[in-house]
Design an enzyme around this catalytic site. Structure first.
Site, PDB file in Angstrom:
ATOM      1  CB  CYS A 194     -14.137  15.847   1.663  1.00  0.00           C
ATOM      2  SG  CYS A 194     -14.945  14.254   1.789  1.00  0.00           S
ATOM      3  CG  HIS A 195     -12.916  12.235   6.065  1.00  0.00           C
ATOM      4  ND1 HIS A 195     -12.092  12.116   7.154  1.00  0.00           N
ATOM      5  CD2 HIS A 195     -14.022  12.875   6.483  1.00  0.00           C
ATOM      6  CE1 HIS A 195     -12.688  12.652   8.195  1.00  0.00           C
ATOM      7  NE2 HIS A 195     -13.864  13.122   7.824  1.00  0.00           N
ATOM      8  CB  THR A 196     -12.730  11.547  -0.647  1.00  0.00           C
ATOM      9  OG1 THR A 196     -13.893  11.099   0.038  1.00  0.00           O
ATOM     10  CG2 THR A 196     -12.447  10.620  -1.794  1.00  0.00           C
ATOM     11  CG  HIS A 210     -14.470  15.678  -3.573  1.00  0.00           C
ATOM     12  ND1 HIS A 210     -13.391  15.591  -2.744  1.00  0.00           N
ATOM     13  CD2 HIS A 210     -15.511  15.177  -2.882  1.00  0.00           C
ATOM     14  CE1 HIS A 210     -13.750  15.048  -1.597  1.00  0.00           C
ATOM     15  NE2 HIS A 210     -15.048  14.797  -1.648  1.00  0.00           N
ATOM     16  CD  GLU A 211     -17.060  18.210   0.878  1.00  0.00           C
ATOM     17  OE1 GLU A 211     -17.097  19.258   1.556  1.00  0.00           O
ATOM     18  OE2 GLU A 211     -17.187  17.090   1.367  1.00  0.00           O
ATOM     19  CB  CYS A 254     -25.211  11.517 -18.763  1.00  0.00           C
ATOM     20  SG  CYS A 254     -26.037   9.907 -18.952  1.00  0.00           S
ATOM     21  CB  CYS A 277     -26.269   6.245 -18.925  1.00  0.00           C
ATOM     22  SG  CYS A 277     -26.397   6.507 -17.155  1.00  0.00           S
ATOM     23  CB  CYS A 282     -29.188   8.896 -16.136  1.00  0.00           C
ATOM     24  SG  CYS A 282     -27.666   9.579 -15.453  1.00  0.00           S
ATOM     25  CB  CYS A 310     -24.286   9.007 -14.130  1.00  0.00           C
ATOM     26  SG  CYS A 310     -24.027   9.502 -15.840  1.00  0.00           S
ATOM     27  NE  ARG A 339     -19.145   3.891 -12.251  1.00  0.00           N
ATOM     28  CZ  ARG A 339     -19.595   4.357 -11.105  1.00  0.00           C
ATOM     29  NH1 ARG A 339     -20.439   5.361 -11.078  1.00  0.00           N
ATOM     30  NH2 ARG A 339     -19.205   3.835  -9.960  1.00  0.00           N
ATOM     31  CB  CYS A 355     -18.939  15.610  -0.891  1.00  0.00           C
ATOM     32  SG  CYS A 355     -18.289  14.022  -0.368  1.00  0.00           S
ATOM     33  NE  ARG A 362     -16.464  18.264   4.392  1.00  0.00           N
ATOM     34  CZ  ARG A 362     -16.476  16.984   4.773  1.00  0.00           C
ATOM     35  NH1 ARG A 362     -16.116  16.646   5.998  1.00  0.00           N
ATOM     36  NH2 ARG A 362     -16.825  16.030   3.932  1.00  0.00           N
TER      37      ARG A 362
HETATM   38  N1  NAD Z   1     -21.099   6.993   0.283  1.00  0.00           N
HETATM   39  C1  NAD Z   1     -20.627   8.154  -0.143  1.00  0.00           C
HETATM   40  O1  NAD Z   1     -20.913   8.598  -1.245  1.00  0.00           O
HETATM   41  C2  NAD Z   1     -19.758   8.933   0.767  1.00  0.00           C
HETATM   42  C3  NAD Z   1     -19.568  10.313   0.573  1.00  0.00           C
HETATM   43  C4  NAD Z   1     -18.796  11.014   1.503  1.00  0.00           C
HETATM   44  C5  NAD Z   1     -18.216  10.359   2.556  1.00  0.00           C
HETATM   45  N2  NAD Z   1     -18.394   9.009   2.706  1.00  0.00           N
HETATM   46  C6  NAD Z   1     -17.840   8.254   3.830  1.00  0.00           C
HETATM   47  O2  NAD Z   1     -18.711   8.395   4.923  1.00  0.00           O
HETATM   48  C7  NAD Z   1     -17.982   8.234   6.131  1.00  0.00           C
HETATM   49  C8  NAD Z   1     -18.258   9.407   7.052  1.00  0.00           C
HETATM   50  O3  NAD Z   1     -17.771  10.613   6.497  1.00  0.00           O
HETATM   51  P1  NAD Z   1     -17.675  11.932   7.385  1.00  0.00           P
HETATM   52  O4  NAD Z   1     -17.141  13.002   6.529  1.00  0.00           O
HETATM   53  O5  NAD Z   1     -18.959  12.172   8.085  1.00  0.00           O
HETATM   54  O6  NAD Z   1     -16.548  11.448   8.429  1.00  0.00           O
HETATM   55  P2  NAD Z   1     -16.145  11.925   9.871  1.00  0.00           P
HETATM   56  O7  NAD Z   1     -14.841  11.301  10.193  1.00  0.00           O
HETATM   57  O8  NAD Z   1     -16.263  13.411  10.007  1.00  0.00           O
HETATM   58  O9  NAD Z   1     -17.253  11.294  10.830  1.00  0.00           O
HETATM   59  C9  NAD Z   1     -17.191   9.981  11.285  1.00  0.00           C
HETATM   60  C10 NAD Z   1     -17.756   9.968  12.700  1.00  0.00           C
HETATM   61  O10 NAD Z   1     -17.811   8.621  13.162  1.00  0.00           O
HETATM   62  C11 NAD Z   1     -17.550   8.627  14.535  1.00  0.00           C
HETATM   63  N3  NAD Z   1     -17.175   7.307  14.973  1.00  0.00           N
HETATM   64  C12 NAD Z   1     -15.979   6.677  14.875  1.00  0.00           C
HETATM   65  N4  NAD Z   1     -16.040   5.466  15.449  1.00  0.00           N
HETATM   66  C13 NAD Z   1     -17.291   5.302  15.917  1.00  0.00           C
HETATM   67  C14 NAD Z   1     -17.955   4.264  16.622  1.00  0.00           C
HETATM   68  N5  NAD Z   1     -17.327   3.145  16.964  1.00  0.00           N
HETATM   69  N6  NAD Z   1     -19.264   4.435  16.928  1.00  0.00           N
HETATM   70  C15 NAD Z   1     -19.902   5.597  16.602  1.00  0.00           C
HETATM   71  N7  NAD Z   1     -19.308   6.613  15.945  1.00  0.00           N
HETATM   72  C16 NAD Z   1     -18.022   6.469  15.613  1.00  0.00           C
HETATM   73  C17 NAD Z   1     -16.450   9.666  14.687  1.00  0.00           C
HETATM   74  O11 NAD Z   1     -16.364  10.134  16.029  1.00  0.00           O
HETATM   75  C18 NAD Z   1     -16.897  10.732  13.705  1.00  0.00           C
HETATM   76  O12 NAD Z   1     -17.685  11.729  14.326  1.00  0.00           O
HETATM   77  C19 NAD Z   1     -16.521   8.103   5.715  1.00  0.00           C
HETATM   78  O13 NAD Z   1     -16.208   6.727   5.654  1.00  0.00           O
HETATM   79  C20 NAD Z   1     -16.503   8.708   4.339  1.00  0.00           C
HETATM   80  O14 NAD Z   1     -15.444   8.209   3.552  1.00  0.00           O
HETATM   81  C21 NAD Z   1     -19.159   8.311   1.836  1.00  0.00           C
HETATM   82 ZN    ZN Z   2     -16.155  14.312  -0.057  1.00  0.00          ZN
HETATM   83 ZN    ZN Z   3     -26.009   8.822 -16.860  1.00  0.00          ZN
END
Ligand code: NAD
Ligand code: ZN
Ligand code: ZN
Length: 369
Positions: free
Chosen positions: A40-42, A62-63, A92, A95, A98, A106, A110, A169, A362
């Site tokens: 994943c990106h993270t 983490h996935e 949990c 808390c 939760c 949760c 943390r 994730c 993925r």
């Molecule tokens: N909130 C959370 O808990 C959580 C969990 C996981 C990931 N994320 C975040 O969510 C986001 C997306 O994650 P992902 O794995 O799907 O990423 P990803 O990079 O696979 O997908 C992002 C998409 O956005 C598109 N994109 C880029 N610029 C754009 C624009 N101007 N207009 C339209 N589309 C555009 C890209 O082409 C790509 O397909 C990331 O910022 C990630 O860090 C958040």
């Molecule tokens: Zn992730």
């Molecule tokens: Zn909790």
């Protein structure tokens, strides 16, 4: 025990796959044998050094999805042989958060988790007697991991683990953003910006909620195709004119629900501006870069638009992930098209390269059983 794991030794350098030590689970902890783990990106964000709170050495990942091997004292909710999805966002069940239906954040572990420790402030991972920290409380780029019981979702053992891991994730994040955070109403019009795993999950979540129109916006035609497969009814290429196009497509008003899943603050702004006057809700899922802010002209809010953020889709993991997995097994969610490459642990850096090249949605590391 000695395990093979992918260790982040130095920011900006490739992960090193080698042997390290993993201690037995302490009370409230569980030893899990990993079957699969998404890249994943993270993970890359931390590996690159861009994350200001990152630390090294640590085992990333983490996935994860796997099978419980052994449990520590007092563990009652999982037993050896159970199939589990790992949760960087634990539950949990005690808390204040939760116990409240309004949030999944949760509070139990943390602080220690953010520092790379298990809840008692120590690590089970080590090398030559020196502690190695746990990433996101999960560290699933490894043959085995020790995790808190409250961070494991027990799932139906019939779910193939090499697909179930994406529920750890991105996929749950997108699904949950539509189902839990926005609570999309049947018959509504939705827009999803970004068609990566999170955005595609949001498209699927809107469909499951009975949305009538789902407009997917991305820059990549391949990803827009995948969005159609998840239930998008209209496809738009992203860019500066897209808000105007959405407003035109929605009778001059904008959409009932918009979702941002890109991490780009300019797109977050577009999500707010393409939400409908009166009641439009923009849900932000993307993680912006350090120090970036979201610009909103207040008039958009005064005229009835609202903005929500969503972490892990508002999913209370131990309760919610098994239910999402059931919906997948029941045919309501199509996971297979989201998994593009299968790698071995030693190929983990290739997973990062594929992600940077936007090759597939993925890559999943599959462990030998
Ligand atoms: N909130 C959370 O808990 C959580 C969990 C996981 C990931 N994320 C975040 O969510 C986001 C997306 O994650 P992902 O794995 O799907 O990423 P990803 O990079 O696979 O997908 C992002 C998409 O956005 C598109 N994109 C880029 N610029 C754009 C624009 N101007 N207009 C339209 N589309 C555009 C890209 O082409 C790509 O397909 C990331 O910022 C990630 O860090 C958040
Ligand atoms: Zn992730
Ligand atoms: Zn909790």
């Amino acid at each position: 025990m000695r395990i093979k794991a992918a260790v982040l030794e130095e920011f900006g350098a490739p992960l090193r796959v080698g042997e390290i030590d993993l201690a037995e689970p302490k009370p409230g902890e569980v030893l899990v044998r990993l079957a699969a783990c998404g890249v994943c990106h993270t993970d890359l964000y931390t590996a690159s050094g861009a994350d200001p709170s990152g630390y090294a050495p640590t085992v990333l990942g983490h996935e994860g999805a796997g099978i419980v091997e052994r449990v520590g004292d007092g563990v009652a909710s999982v037993a050896p042989g159970d199939h589990v999805v790992t949760l960087f966002s634990p539950q949990c069940r005690e808390c204040i958060h939760c116990l409240d239906p309004r949030t999944n954040l949760c509070l139990a572990i943390r602080e220690q988790q953010n520092l790379g420790f298990l809840p008692d402030g120590t690590t089970r991972l080590s090398r030559d007697g020196e502690p190695v920290r746990h990433f996101m409380g999960t560290s699933t780029f490894a043959e085995y991991t020790v995790m808190p019981e409250i961070a494991l979702a027990k799932i139906n053992p019939e779910a193939p683990l090499d697909h179930a891991c994406v529920f750890a994730c991105g996929l749950s994040t997108g699904l949950g953003a539509a189902i839990n955070t926005a609570k999309v109403a049947p018959g509504s019009t939705c827009v999803v910006f970004g068609a990566g795993l999170v955005g595609l999950g949001a498209v699927a979540g809107c469909r499951l909620q009975g949305a009538e129109r789902i407009i997917a916006v991305d820059l990549s035609p391949d990803r827009l195709d995948l969005a159609r497969g998840q239930g998008a009814t209209e496809l738009l290429t992203g860019g500066p004119d897209v808000v105007q196009q959405i407003v035109q497509l929605t009778g001059g008003f904008g959409a009932d629900y918009t979702f941002e899943a890109t991490g780009n603050v300019a797109v977050m702004r577009q999500a707010v501006e393409s939400a409908r006057m009166g009641w439009g809700l923009a849900t932000v899922c993307g993680v912006a870069g350090k120090g970036e802010t979201l610009d909103i002209v207040p008039r958009f809010l005064i005229t009835g638009r609202r903005v929500a953020g969503s972490s892990f889709g508002g999913v209370k993991g131990r309760d919610g992930v098994p239910l999402l997995v059931e919906r997948w097994l029941g045919g309501e969610i199509d996971v297979a098209p989201l998994i593009s490459h299968r790698l071995t642990l030693v190929e983990v850096n290739r997973g990062f390269e594929l992600m940077e090249a936007q090759d597939g949605i993925r890559s999943v590391i599959v462990f030998d059983s």
